[in-house]
Design a protein around this motif. Structure first.
Motif, PDB file in Angstrom:
ATOM      1  N   ALA A 108       0.903  -0.799  -0.511  1.00 24.47           N
ATOM      2  CA  ALA A 108       0.476  -0.039   0.248  1.00 24.47           C
ATOM      3  C   ALA A 108       0.778   1.405   0.080  1.00 24.47           C
ATOM      4  O   ALA A 108       1.383   1.193   0.348  1.00 24.47           O
ATOM      5  N   ALA A 171      -4.072  -0.978   6.328  1.00 23.23           N
ATOM      6  CA  ALA A 171      -3.438  -1.529   5.113  1.00 23.23           C
ATOM      7  C   ALA A 171      -3.218  -2.570   4.762  1.00 23.23           C
ATOM      8  O   ALA A 171      -2.913  -3.971   3.845  1.00 23.23           O
ATOM      9  N   ARG A 181      -2.534  -0.459  -2.938  1.00 21.60           N
ATOM     10  CA  ARG A 181      -3.677  -0.148  -2.269  1.00 21.60           C
ATOM     11  C   ARG A 181      -3.205   1.023  -2.209  1.00 21.60           C
ATOM     12  O   ARG A 181      -2.223   1.598  -1.518  1.00 21.60           O
ATOM     13  N   LEU A 373      -7.604  -6.050  -6.832  1.00 24.53           N
ATOM     14  CA  LEU A 373      -7.564  -5.605  -5.890  1.00 24.53           C
ATOM     15  C   LEU A 373      -9.734  -5.090  -6.610  1.00 24.53           C
ATOM     16  O   LEU A 373     -10.010  -4.531  -7.450  1.00 24.53           O
ATOM     17  N   GLN A 736      -9.717   5.858  -0.177  1.00 20.90           N
ATOM     18  CA  GLN A 736      -9.498   4.200  -0.417  1.00 20.90           C
ATOM     19  C   GLN A 736      -8.740   4.058  -2.033  1.00 20.90           C
ATOM     20  O   GLN A 736     -10.686   3.986  -1.682  1.00 20.90           O
ATOM     21  N   ASN A 737      -8.735   3.874  -2.918  1.00 21.00           N
ATOM     22  CA  ASN A 737      -8.709   4.084  -3.843  1.00 21.00           C
ATOM     23  C   ASN A 737      -9.150   4.796  -4.798  1.00 21.00           C
ATOM     24  O   ASN A 737     -10.325   5.045  -5.759  1.00 21.00           O
TER      25      ASN A 737
END
Length: 796
Positions: A108, A171, A181, A373, A736-737
Motif C-alpha cells: 500500500a 492496509a 492499495r 483489488l 481508498q483508491n
C-alpha cells in the motif's frame, strides 16, 4: 513462543518519502513499534523539516527520525522506485511534491496532504494553526473578548500522523491484492475528531456555542484549573454526586448543601462565586494532597504538572512513559509511543545518531500473491467485541467499523452507554429520548447493538461466547470494572487464547493512580499540556472541554491494530494497557524538548510561535470573527506585506529574518490587525492563500457542517435513523483508491441486533433467546428506576 521484547511490527518495511511533520510522526510510530523505516527525499523536495537551527528544533527533528534509515541527500525518482518495490508500504509526506502513483510497494501507499485532493482548499498552504482554526477548536478557548487560542505547535500534525498510522496498519491487515492499495488522508479531516462533540451539541441544542473565557466551558461547572498552596489542580465535577463529594473534599459544606448549586448549569451561572470559594479552600493544601483526596472520594481531581513535574511524574516513571532520546547534541527525555503493549512494548531508547541510508536498493520483488483489488474494506472479516461507552472508546471502535470491521456493541438496559442520556425518569424512557442523543448516534454508526445484562450469569456467559469468536475486545470502563464482571483479560483468555484486549483508562491499570476518576478534560489536565498554552500571567490554560477523549480514541485504535498485526503474524494475542493521559502527553514533546534545551525559554506565548513570525489570530469585521495567519518563511512574509499594503517591509533587513520579525511582532501585528479588521475572514483567507500565505478563518462550530471544502471533498456522512431522524455526521479522513471510507448504517437502537448477532455468532436458538428476553437478560429500553445520581462518574 515470541520473545517478550520483540516488536509488534517486526518484518514490516516502510519507505517514508518527502517532507512533512505528520508523515514523519507516522513513520516515528511505525519505527517505535518495530517496523524498518527508511526516510528519503526526492530531488526538488525540501531536504529537512528543521525550521530553524535551534537546539529544540533539531532535537524534535532527531526525535522524528530516530531509529530510521535516513537519507543524507535527495534521491532521483528511479532510486526511490527501486526502494519501494521491495517495501511493504510507502508513506508520502504532506509537504512533498512526490506522487504516490509513481511508486508501487508490495502492499500500500499512504498519501498525506493538508486538505485532500479536491475542494476549494486543495492548493492552500497548511500549518498547525491553520488546521486548528478550521476545526473551530480555537474559537472555544481563551478570553471572552479574544483572541481565541490555538492548542499549540505540532498538535494538528501529530493527529494527522496517528490517523495515517491507523490507515497504514489497516492496509497491512487487509486482504492481499495483486496491485498496490492506495490510501489518502487529509490532515484537516483527521483533526475534525476534536470537533465532533461540539458539532452534535449545536445540532442537539439548536444554538451556537460561545467562548466563555479561560478554562470555562458551558454548561459545565466547575471544570477548570485552580491554584493550590503549591502547584495547580485540574477539577471536573459535573454530576450532583461529584459536586457533593468535591464540597466534602474541600470543606465547602455551605456550597455542598445549597440546592441552587445542585446542577452543573446552576453552578455555571454562579461560577465566579463558586470558583472563588474553591480557590480559597484549595489554598491550604498542595496539589498532590488535593489529588490524593480526590481519588479517595472518587472525584476527578488531578495534579496539573509543569515541565519539571511531567519529567519527574511518579506514575509516568512507574509506567516508563518516557524514552531516552540520544542525539548528537545530548540526551533528552521524550514521551514514549503510548500504545501500552504488554508483550511487544514500543522502544524505550531512541537513537538519532546512527541512521544510514541503504545505499543500493535491491532488485524488484513485487508481490504477485493475492487477488485483484476490489472495493473491499481494509478490515473486512475482523470481529470486535465492544464494551465501550462515551466518546474515546466508541470513537476507537467506530474507526474500526468505518474501516470495515464488524463491531458488536454490547450494552444493557441496566447500564446503557452513558451518552444515551442522564435523565432516567419513566417519562424519559417512555419517550425513547435515550435514542435521540446526537453524539451517541454519531459515535456508534456502523455497529451492531447487543443488549446483555453482564451482572447476570446468563449475560456473562453470552458475552464470553461472543468473545470466543472475536478477534478483538475493547473497553474503556473504569479500571477494575471488567474484572469485577468476570470479563478481565484472564477470563477472556480462558475462552480465546489469542484474543487481543485493549483497556483504555485515564492512567492505565495496575498503578497507584489507576482509580482516578476522569473525563476528557481530566486527561488534558493530568498530562500537563495546559502549562504550555495561554499567555503569561494567566492560569495554565485548557484547549478544549474534553481534548483527551478524541485523542485517546485515536491512540486506542492505533494500539489495538498494532497488537492485531502481531497476532496475525505470530498467532499470539495480547493485553493492551492504555493510559489516555499518555496519549495527551505526546503533544507536550516540543515544549519538553525546549525546556530541556533551555529551561529559561518561555513556553507560553498566547497565539504566537517560538519560531514563526508573524503568527496569530487577528480580529476581522463582524462580531467575534477572526483570521488565523502563520507566516513560515521570508517569501511568505513578503507576500503578506504586499497584501496588507506594507511593501516597504520587503527587503528591509529589519524584517528579513524570522528572528528580526519576532522582535517586531507587536508592530507587525498592529499592521495586520488594521487590515483584517476591515475584512470578512473567509474572503481574507482566500486572498492570502491566493498570495501563498498560510491563513484560514477561525470557524465557529456551527460553520463546520456547512463548510464548502468539506462538502466538496465528500467528507460528511448523512444518515437517517429510526426515532432520531436525519443527521449529518463527520466522516472518516481516510480514502481508498479514490473512494471515501466510512460506515453508512446508523447507530443501533438499544438491543436492536441481539437476535441476529447471537444466532449468527454463537448459534443461539430462538426459544433460548425468548427466554433471555423474558428474564430481562436482554432488554430494549433502559430501566426506568435508574436515577441521575447513578450516572457513572467516568464519562469517557
Amino acid at each position: 513462543m515470541q520473545s517478550k521484547n520483540q516488536r509488534a511490527l517486526a518484518g514490516l518495511t516502510v519507505i517514508e518519502i518527502g517532507n512533512g511533520a505528520a508523515s514523519a510522526y507516522c513513520g516515528r510510530l511505525l519505527a517505535d513499534a518495530g517496523a524498518s523505516v527508511t526516510a528519503v527525499t526526492m530531488v526538488g523536495d525540501p531536504p529537512t523539516i528543521v525550521r530553524e537551527q535551534t537546539d529544540a528544533e533539531q532535537a524534535f527533528s532527531a526525535y522524528l527520525s530516530a531509529d530510521k534509515f535516513v537519507s543524507d541527500a535527495p534521491l532521483e525518482l528511479e532510486a526511490i522506485q527501486r526502494l519501494c518495490r521491495v517495501a511493504d508500504l510507502a508513506l508520502i509526506g504532506e509537504d512533498s511534491n512526490f506522487s504516490a502513483f509513481d511508486v508501487n510497494p508490495k502492499k500500500a501507499t499512504v498519501d498525506l496532504t493538508w486538505f485532500g485532493r479536491q475542494g476549494p482548499y486543495e492548493a492552500w498552504k497548511g500549518s498547525d494553526l491553520v488546521i486548528q482554526a478550521l476545526t473551530a477548536m480555537p474559537h472555544l478557548a481563551g478570553p471572552v473578548e479574544g483572541p481565541p487560542l490555538h492548542a499549540g505547535d505540532r498538535h494538528a500534525t501529530m493527529i494527522g500522523g496517528v490517523t495515517a498510522y491507523i490507515a497504514a496498519l489497516a492496509a497491512m491487515l487487509a486482504k492481499p491484492t495483486r496491485v498496490t492499495r492506495r490510501l489518502e488522508l487529509s490532515i484537516l479531516e483527521a483533526n475534525l475528531v476534536v470537533s465532533e462533540m461540539h458539532i452534535y451539541y449545536v445540532e442537539q441544542d439548536g444554538a451556537p456555542i460561545k467562548r466563555q473565557g479561560v478554562n470555562r466551558f458551558s454548561p459545565h461547572g466547575p471544570l477548570g484549573i485552580y491554584p493550590c498552596k503549591d502547584g495547580w489542580v485540574g477539577i471536573t465535577a459535573t454530576t450532583p454526586d461529584q459536586w457533593k463529594s468535591l464540597c466534602i473534599v474541600l470543606g465547602m459544606e455551605k456550597e455542598g448543601t445549597d440546592e441552587k448549586l445542585a446542577t452543573r448549569q446552576l453552578r455555571f451561572e454562579r461560577l465566579d462565586e463558586v470558583e472563588k470559594a474553591m480557590i480559597n479552600a484549595l489554598s491550604v493544601g498542595t496539589a498532590e494532597q488535593w489529588a490524593e483526596r480526590g481519588r479517595s472520594h472518587r472525584v476527578p481531581i488531578v495534579v496539573v504538572p509543569d515541565a519539571a513535574g511531567i519529567l519527574s511524574h511518579p506514575i509516568f516513571a512507574a509506567r516508563e512513559s518516557f524514552a531516552n532520546l540520544f542525539t548528537r547534541s545530548g540526551l533528552f527525555k521524550v514521551p514514549r509511543t503510548p500504545f501500552g503493549l504488554i508483550k511487544t512494548p514500543t522502544r524505550k531508547t531512541l537513537n538519532a545518531m546512527d541512521g544510514e541510508l541503504i545505499a543500493q536498493p535491491g532488485p524488484s520483488a513485487h508481490a504477485s500473491q493475492g487477488g485483484p483489488l476490489q472495493d473491499d474494506l481494509p478490515l473486512s472479516g475482523l470481529t470486535v467485541a465492544d464494551f465501550t461507552m462515551g466518546w474515546a472508546g466508541p470513537l476507537a471502535s467506530r474507526l474500526l467499523a468505518d474501516l470495515g470491521a464488524e463491531v458488536l456493541k454490547i450494552e444493557a438496559g441496566r447500564y446503557p452507554d452513558w451518552w444515551r442520556g442522564v435523565n432516567w425518569t419513566p417519562e424519559y424512557v417512555a419517550a425513547k429520548q435515550y435514542e435521540n442523543t446526537k453524539h451517541y448516534c454519531a459515535l456508534n454508526r456502523g455497529k451492531c447493538g447487543i443488549s446483555l445484562d453482564l451482572t447476570s450469569p446468563a449475560g456473562k456467559k453470552l458475552a464470553l461466547a461472543l468473545v470466543a469468536k472475536a478477534d478483538i475486545v475493547i473497553e474503556n470502563q473504569a479500571a477494575g470494572v471488567m474484572e469485577k464482571l468476570g470479563l478481565g483479560y484472564a477470563d477472556l483468555v480462558a475462552v480465546n487464547a489469542s484474543i487481543v484486549m485493549t483497556s483504555m483508562s485515564a492512567f492505565g491499570t495496575g498503578n497507584a493512580w489507576s482509580g482516578t476518576r476522569a473525563y476528557g478534560s481530566t486527561l488534558e489536565q493530568g498530562s500537563g499540556l495546559p502549562h504550555f498554552m495561554g499567555s503569561p500571567g494567566t492560569p495554565p490554560t485548557m484547549a478544549h472541554m474534553a481534548y483527551g477523549d478524541p485523542v485517546g480514541g485515536l491512540y486506542g485504535c492505533a494500539s489495538l491494530l498494532t497488537a492485531l498485526f502481531h497476532k496475525r503474524r505470530t498467532g499470539e494475542g495480547e493485553y493492551v494497557n492504555i493510559s489516555m493521559v499518555e496519549s495527551m502527553l505526546q503533544f507536550t514533546t516540543p515544549a519538553l524538548l525546549q525546556y530541556q534545551a533551555d529551561p529559561a525559554a518561555p513556553l507560553r506565548r498566547g497565539t504566537r510561535h517560538s519560531l514563526f513570525a508573524p503568527h496569530g489570530i487577528y480580529p476581522c469585521a463582524g462580531e467575534d470573527r477572526w483570521l488565523a495567519i502563520a507566516v513560515e518563511s521570508t517569501e511568505m512574509f513578503a507576500s503578506l506585506a504586499r497584501v496588507i499594503g506594507h511593501t516597504e517591509w520587503i527587503g528591509d533587513a529589519g524584517f528579513d529574518l524570522a528572528e528580526c520579525r519576532r522582535r517586531r511582532h507587536d508592530e507587525i501585528d498592529a499592521a495586520i490587525s488594521a487590515w483584517t479588521k476591515k475584512q470578512e475572514p473567509h474572503q481574507a483567507a482566500a486572498i492570502l492563500q491566493q498570495a501563498g500565505v498560510a491563513a484560514a478563518p477561525a470557524l465557529h462550530t456551527e460553520e463546520i457542517v456547512k463548510n464548502p471544502h468539506l462538502i466538496a471533498a465528500g467528507f460528511f456522512i448523512d444518515l437517517i435513523r429510526e426515532i432520531s431522524g436525519p443527521q449529518r455526521q463527520a466522516g472518516v479522513a481516510i480514502m481508498q483508491n479514490g473512494k471515501r471510507l466510512g460506515a453508512h448504517t446508523p447507530a443501533p437502537l438499544l438491543g436492536e441486533h441481539s437476535w441476529p448477532v447471537l444466532e449468527r455468532h454463537i448459534g443461539l436458538e430462538r426459544a433460548a433467546y425468548e427466554a433471555l428476553v423474558n428474564e430481562s437478560v436482554i432488554t430494549f429500553a433502559p430501566a426506568s428506576l435508574r436515577s441521575m445520581a447513578q450516572k457513572p462518574d467516568d464519562q469517557r
